[in-house]
Design an enzyme around this catalytic site. Structure first.
Site, short mmCIF file in Angstrom:
data_model
loop_
_atom_site.label_atom_id
_atom_site.label_comp_id
_atom_site.label_asym_id
_atom_site.label_seq_id
_atom_site.Cartn_x
_atom_site.Cartn_y
_atom_site.Cartn_z
N LYS A 51 -7.14 13.93 -6.97
CA LYS A 51 -6.14 12.83 -6.53
C LYS A 51 -7.72 11.85 -6.36
CE LYS A 51 -2.99 9.97 -4.65
NZ LYS A 51 -2.08 10.24 -3.50
N ASN B 183 -3.52 5.72 -7.37
CA ASN B 183 -3.58 5.02 -6.62
C ASN B 183 -3.88 4.26 -7.10
OD1 ASN B 183 -6.02 3.90 -3.93
ND2 ASN B 183 -3.65 4.58 -3.35
N ARG C 251 -8.10 15.51 2.90
CA ARG C 251 -6.66 15.15 4.12
C ARG C 251 -5.73 16.25 2.65
NH1 ARG C 251 -8.02 12.54 8.12
NH2 ARG C 251 -6.61 10.78 7.05
N ASP D 170 -5.65 8.82 -11.51
CA ASP D 170 -6.76 7.44 -12.04
C ASP D 170 -6.33 6.19 -10.63
OD1 ASP D 170 -4.08 5.46 -11.38
OD2 ASP D 170 -3.70 6.39 -12.87
N GLN E 166 -10.71 2.15 11.40
CA GLN E 166 -11.19 3.52 12.03
C GLN E 166 -11.98 3.73 12.38
OE1 GLN E 166 -8.54 2.37 10.09
NE2 GLN E 166 -7.10 3.89 9.29
N HIS F 62 0.53 -1.36 -0.22
CA HIS F 62 -0.24 0.08 0.10
C HIS F 62 0.95 1.46 -0.31
CE1 HIS F 62 -3.71 2.35 0.61
NE2 HIS F 62 -3.20 3.23 1.85
N SER G 264 -8.54 4.71 -2.60
CA SER G 264 -9.23 3.30 -2.47
C SER G 264 -9.84 3.60 -1.37
CB SER G 264 -8.94 2.10 -3.58
OG SER G 264 -7.50 1.99 -3.52
N HIS G 265 -9.98 3.10 -0.80
CA HIS G 265 -11.15 2.57 0.48
C HIS G 265 -11.24 1.00 0.63
CE1 HIS G 265 -10.01 4.67 4.73
NE2 HIS G 265 -8.61 3.92 4.67
#
Ligand SMILES: Nc1ncnc2c1ncn2[C@@H]1O[C@H](COP(=O)(O)OP(=O)(O)O)[C@@H](O)[C@H]1O
Ligand SMILES: [Mg+2]
Lengths: 750, 226, 84, 84
Positions: free
Chosen positions: A100, A548, A125, A510, A250, A55, A103-104
């Site tokens: 930008k 990402n 952020r 992207d 989180q 990551h 992904s999550h």
């Protein structure tokens, strides 16, 4: 337990260390020992393990991503390129825009609401850290089958989380995607993008230089949440094996983040920071090592000054914690007091945790003892690089040979009509209003275009009416059939969407969502898609400013469709000239721009009517896309077109339906010479758009298309309260509206 | 002569800038007010803007109500100063008991953002004089906790005194009792509503209508003619 | 009919923004001496039929799989006295 | 340190769509026999110092003016056993 200090580590070379559990490979651990000339301390091991995870280090993807830097098109707009938190482009009038997509994915499967919410928090952020005020967000989403019970758990949670966080920040959501496909069942994709605006002189970079400058951590207290989240969540194949193995997720605090935004913008305004970095994946490990590495190298941090939510945290845990809503700034000593005052004003906790030093080492202390002493570059920028093996999958040829052209086609007007209704009601083509109505698209009072439109558009200057537009696209079905072409189609579609709104495409970001890089099939898809995207950007003149990579999106042995999502950013000098999709004026003429061919591979029609995926995706001609874009932009600027809608999945009939429903007007269509009704309505040939032209402009418009060599075919007129395809069928808007709008609520509303 | 209209920023307020813009477009002088200051900077009227003050934690508006600025706002409102609460501002007004009733989670449990049709029921308040009674307007609606509730007696009283200022038309978006979108106090100086007039003041932006501008021109005329 | 109460609280290591916001507001309102506030959810379930072990086991499962997300939340199940 | 729990529930006459949504989902998930569900809030307060009558009176006031909106909500205050 004795503290594992640097001294202690040097004296006890043979201590067993849990490098394996932290996700490091044997040779990676050996390299760390080689870099340090001793074994790492526990804290150093923690830092290297998170920073060298897939990551954070992009170790599998790096060799391919390099192309985005090698094949850069001529483009004066680029101000900051790949490598910073986000790229920055010049949009004129002294303004710069940063944007930008990230992904999550994995966290959103485990805890949909919080996973998606913190995804928005993280990307915002990133944008903030560039010095920009965030002005809009977008959210490209992929879920499992629409009627699968788990989709009812995941989708509403994800949507509520994106809305809950983004709405609370006051960021208009101006676009995105919702796609359903069984391949995403265990791996939903939650990508989130953000756009920020600043003046050129306000661009901030993540670097710590100037010995004596203070390192300030501000925002939320550090807690025990998300520890190891980076390595566990992003680097290992996720298996849902009960509670014990579930990694921590989180919880986001959008209110805290809103304060952080306002506070940070005020700090920027007074020019109080020398360098700044957000805390995202890998928390303080990442922020300190990246800031130091991008600066002159030396930094000293007193870790016991970090404000904690849980006093029992160990130094390793503090370094790895991914607590949200934190930022790290480098501030000259004379500005520290004012910095603290602004933080106090916004109720934001701020603490000096260290300073920039003369040396070249990142040193971290705990209760006066040195527990980290590393060259920061080795942590942040010189992680492992893999040339993973890849090979064209053995099944690729058979898949491409399974041509969609041989599928049974409708034989009568009646059958055509049935299939149209099925298509516009299918989950992927149906209205997403139930979802997008949960997002605030009006906040900030600058939204010019938002869902449902081809691109979202916001005004960035109230005096001059300068605006920016963004569209995100990515068709995993196309990319599965041919990843090179699929990536270019994603690019072409987003580009076309931005141009259709009247804005000039400038640059892209992207988010590359793929399966496991350890699978040569997947790695081939990745290699092909990046190559396609890099070649495409070169040809279109739109540089990749950042992005990402999300890997390991697979359940067991089965990877998701390769899903490159492309976000194109465009600029428009005067938002008054924007082009909406709605056919708002009866009597206007409808023109189809571009060439229509028999292209059904990966099409919505093949999926909805036949449950089929095979053959080749539509052909790409990027020069044609460019020409189409120029025509759409000129047409809008010179008032020749009142509405435009790009053609993509679902083909012409899908686009016309959307434009008619939005405008509340029907259309009478005539099948052009040389085409059969079926191909006319359902083909997904790229490089096309439908436009609505005022009669008074017809000649001027067709002359322009003719002169530039773009096929423009008159296909009908905005008229009545039905869509009528002459000689085939007629469908009332009411019937179409019900079909188009009822599907998603029926599947998801309780 | 023009009027000074203050817009309060609480931590988590979102629509303060939009409200200031709306005040400016209407021709009045916008003044920013800060939640920690009791000083109202000599403004003639106040807008409590929308957003998620204190994250809507506990209950929407519950924490803001106790801020220093609200001490003065409550005092001045009781003394007759015009106060408009939009969305979160409306929630703060009910939590402060300047307006009766309470706001609850939408009955469908989702945030809802859409263009909403309203009827202006009372065109005699400080903030609605530029509308006709019964006039229908369309402005954006966007909230999570927009369901207005009050006990039957209060509701009957509101109706009898003409204090239901705005009602939802074409479908109740959140389960508000008696389709109530906004109310006024008895004196007509304190008005609260869930929809967002400040987002409907420019032809190009948002839904592309200017139906909300009347709120700000109403107050301006009232103050200038006073 | 009996009443069963399921209390769902965020795990101690998980951030509780709501509880924090409440706690930070208290001194301003003149309430001192509250060291920590956590905010959770309370579900009151009216159970048809007897609340025997089987019923409680089912409610426990319901809490575990649905009312709480045990990745971030803990829960307790209590049978309430049928008072009042 | 002692823990005081404040439970806040919507008044019975106020519609509770959250509770209803939970209740409606239960049969789909295979849980039968729950006649009604109400969802409320639970606050756990860590009190510094002794929880005597004066402290409880203060917490009661805090609940009444702040933690609950008594226009729509009822509340109860309980001192929790310092178990576990
Ligand atoms: N998750 C989402 N968030 C925000 N907007 C969305 C989302 N999904 C779809 N939309 C919006 O809905 C509209 C229609 O979507 P879509 O049909 O996918 O557009 P297109 O085919 O032009 O890419 C677009 O304006 C798009 O931005
Ligand atoms: Mg489109």
């Amino acid at each position: 337990m004795t503290l594992d200090t640097v001294l202690h580590a040097a004296e006890t070379p043979d201590v067993e260390q849990p490098w394996k559990e932290l996700g490091l490979k044997e040779d990676e651990y050996a390299r760390i020992r080689e870099i340090l000339g001793r074994r790492p301390t526990g804290a150093e091991l923690a830092m290297y393990s998170v920073m060298w995870s897939e990551h954070c280090s992009y170790k599998s993807s790096k060799v391919h991503l390099k192309q985005f830097g090698d094949k850069v098109p001529e483009n004066d707009a680029m101000l900051v390129g790949i490598g910073e938190n986000a790229g920055v482009v010049d949009v004129g009038q002294g303004y710069a825009v940063t944007f930008k997509v990230e992904s999550h994915n994995h966290p959103s499967y485990i805890e949909p609401y919080q996973g998606a919410a913190t995804g928005i928090g993280g990307i915002v952020r990133d944008i903030l850290a560039m010095g920009a005020r965030p002005v809009a967000v977008v959210d490209p989403l992929r879920f499992g089958a629409a009627d699968h019970p788990d989709t009812r758990r995941v989708l509403p949670g994800v949507v509520a989380g994106i809305g809950g966080y983004g709405n609370c920040l006051g960021l208009p959501n101006i676009g995105g995607e919702v796609v359903f496909d069984a391949c995403y069942q265990g791996n939903p994709l939650v990508n989130a993008g953000c756009i920020g605006v600043m003046k050129h002189e306000d661009i901030h970079l993540a670097q710590a230089s100037g010995p004596g400058n203070k390192v300030i951590l501000y925002g939320a207290r550090t807690g025990g949440d998300g520890i190891g989240g980076v390595s566990v969540l992003a680097s290992e194949t996720f298996e849902s094996t009960g509670p014990a193995k579930r990694p921590a997720v989180q919880v986001g605090d959008p209110f805290q983040e809103k304060l952080l935004i306002e506070c940070t913008l005020e700090i920027f305004k007074e020019k109080l920071v020398a360098g700044i970095q957000d805390l995202g994946g890998a928390g303080l490990s990442c922020a300190t090592s990246e800031l130091a590495s991008a600066g002159s190298g030396g930094m000293r941090v007193e870790l016991d000054t970090v404000p904690l939510r849980d006093s029992s945290l160990s130094p390793e845990e503090i370094l790895m914690s991914e607590s949200q809503e934190r930022m790290c700034a480098v501030v000259e000593p004379q500005h520290v007091d004012r910095f603290m005052e602004i933080c106090e004003k916004w109720d934001v906790i701020a603490t000096v945790i260290g300073e920039v030093t003369e040396g070249s080492q990142l040193e971290i202390f705990w209760h006066g003892e040195k527990i980290v002493d590393v060259p920061p570059r080795t942590v942040a920028h010189e992680g492992p690089v893999y040339n993973r093996p890849f090979a064209r999958p053995s099944w690729q040829d058979a898949l491409q040979a399974d041509d969609a052209g041989k599928l049974a086609r409708p034989q009568s007007g009646e059958e055509l009509k049935d299939q149209v209704l099925k298509l516009v009601a299918s989950p992927n083509q149906a209205s997403k209003a139930w979802i997008t109505d949960q997002y605030d698209r009006f906040v900030q009072g600058n939204t010019v275009l938002a869902m449902p439109e081809d691109a979202g558009m916001v005004r960035i200057d109230e005096e001059t009416n300068l605006g920016v537009a963004m569209a995100t696209d990515g068709n995993g079905r196309y990319a599965k059939l041919d990843p090179y072409t699929g990536a270019q189609l994603a690019l072409a579609e987003a580009y076309r969407n931005v141009a259709a709104s009247g804005a000039k495409p400038l640059a892209i970001s992207d988010c590359l969502n793929f399966g496991s890089p350890e699978d040569p099939d997947v790695m081939w898809q990745f290699a092909e898609a990046t190559r396609g995207l890099a070649d495409g950007c070169l040809q279109l003149g739109t540089p990749v400013t950042g992005g990402n990579v999300s890997l390991y999106n697979q359940t067991g042995e089965t990877a998701i469709h390769p899903t490159p999502v492309v976000a194109v950013l465009g600029v428009i000098d005067d938002v008054n000239r924007r082009t909406p999709i709605a056919f708002a004026e009866q009597g206007q003429l409808l023109y189809l721009l571009g060439d229509t061919r028999e292209e059904f591979g990966g099409s919505a029609w093949s999926e909805v009517i036949h449950g089929h995926l095979g053959g080749l995706p539509p052909r790409v001609d990027l020069d044609r896309e460019k020409l189409l874009g120029e025509i759409l932009i000129s047409g809008s600027r010179d008032g020749m077109i009142d509405a435009a809608h790009d053609l993509s999945d679902g083909g012409l009939i899908q686009a016309v339906t959307e434009s008619c429903l939005k405008g509340g007007n029907g259309a009478r269509l005539v099948v052009p010479d040389g085409l059969d009704a079926f191909t006319f309505l359902f083909s997904e040939s790229a490089g096309r758009a439908v436009v609505s032209v005022p009669r008074s402009e017809e000649l001027r418009f067709t002359d322009m298309c003719g002169a530039r060599g773009l096929p423009a075919t008159r296909i009908g007129v905005v008229d009545g309260e039905a869509i009528e395809v002459q000689g085939e069928f007629s469908l009332s808007l009411a019937e179409l509206r019900t079909a188009h709008e009822a599907t998603i609520p029926a599947l998801l509303a309780h | 002569m023009t009027a000074r209209i203050g817009v309060v920023t609480f931590p988590g307020t979102l629509d303060d800038r939009d409200s200031l813009r709306a005040v400016r477009i209407a021709g009045a002088e916008p003044v920013s007010l800060w939640h920690r200051d009791k000083d109202l900077k000599q403004v003639d009227a106040i807008v409590l803007a929308g957003g998620f003050s204190y994250g809507d934690y506990l209950r929407a508006g519950a924490i803001s109500r106790f801020s220093p600025v609200m001490e003065t706002v409550i005092e001045q409102a009781r003394a007759g100063m015009p106060v408009l609460g939009i969305c979160n501002g409306f929630q703060i007004l009910t939590e402060s008991h300047l307006l009766p009733g309470a706001m609850l989670r939408n009955n469908h449990l989702h945030f809802i953002c859409r263009e909403q049709k309203l009827r202006v029921e009372n065109a005699e308040t400080a903030w609605t004089a530029d509308y006709e009674a019964g006039q229908e307007i369309r402005v954006p609606l966007k909230n999570m906790d927009g369901r207005y509730v009050a006990d039957e007696r209060t509701l009957d009283e509101l109706e009898a005194e003409g204090r239901v200022a705005f009602r939802y038309l074409d479908g109740n978006p959140n389960g508000s009792l008696r389709d109530i979108a906004g109310i006024t106090n008895a004196a007509g100086n304190v008005v609260g509503l869930m929809p967002h007039p400040e987002h409907a003041v420019e032809p190009l932006i948002g839904t592309g209508r200017t139906d909300g501008l009347g709120f700000f021109t109403s107050i301006l005329k009232k103050l200038v003619n006073a | 009919m009996a009443r069963v109460v399921v209390d769902v609280m965020l795990k101690p290591e998980i951030l509780d923004p709501q509880g924090q916001a409440v706690q930070r507001a208290l001194p301003r309102l003149g309430f001192e001496g509250i060291g920590d506030v956590r905010q959770g959810k309370r579900f009151e379930l009216e159970v048809d039929g007897p609340v025997d072990e089987a019923a409680l086991a089912r409610i426990h499962e319901m809490a575990e799989t649905f009312l709480a997300n045990t990745v971030i939340e803990d829960f307790t199940v209590k049978v309430e006295e049928q008072s009042k």
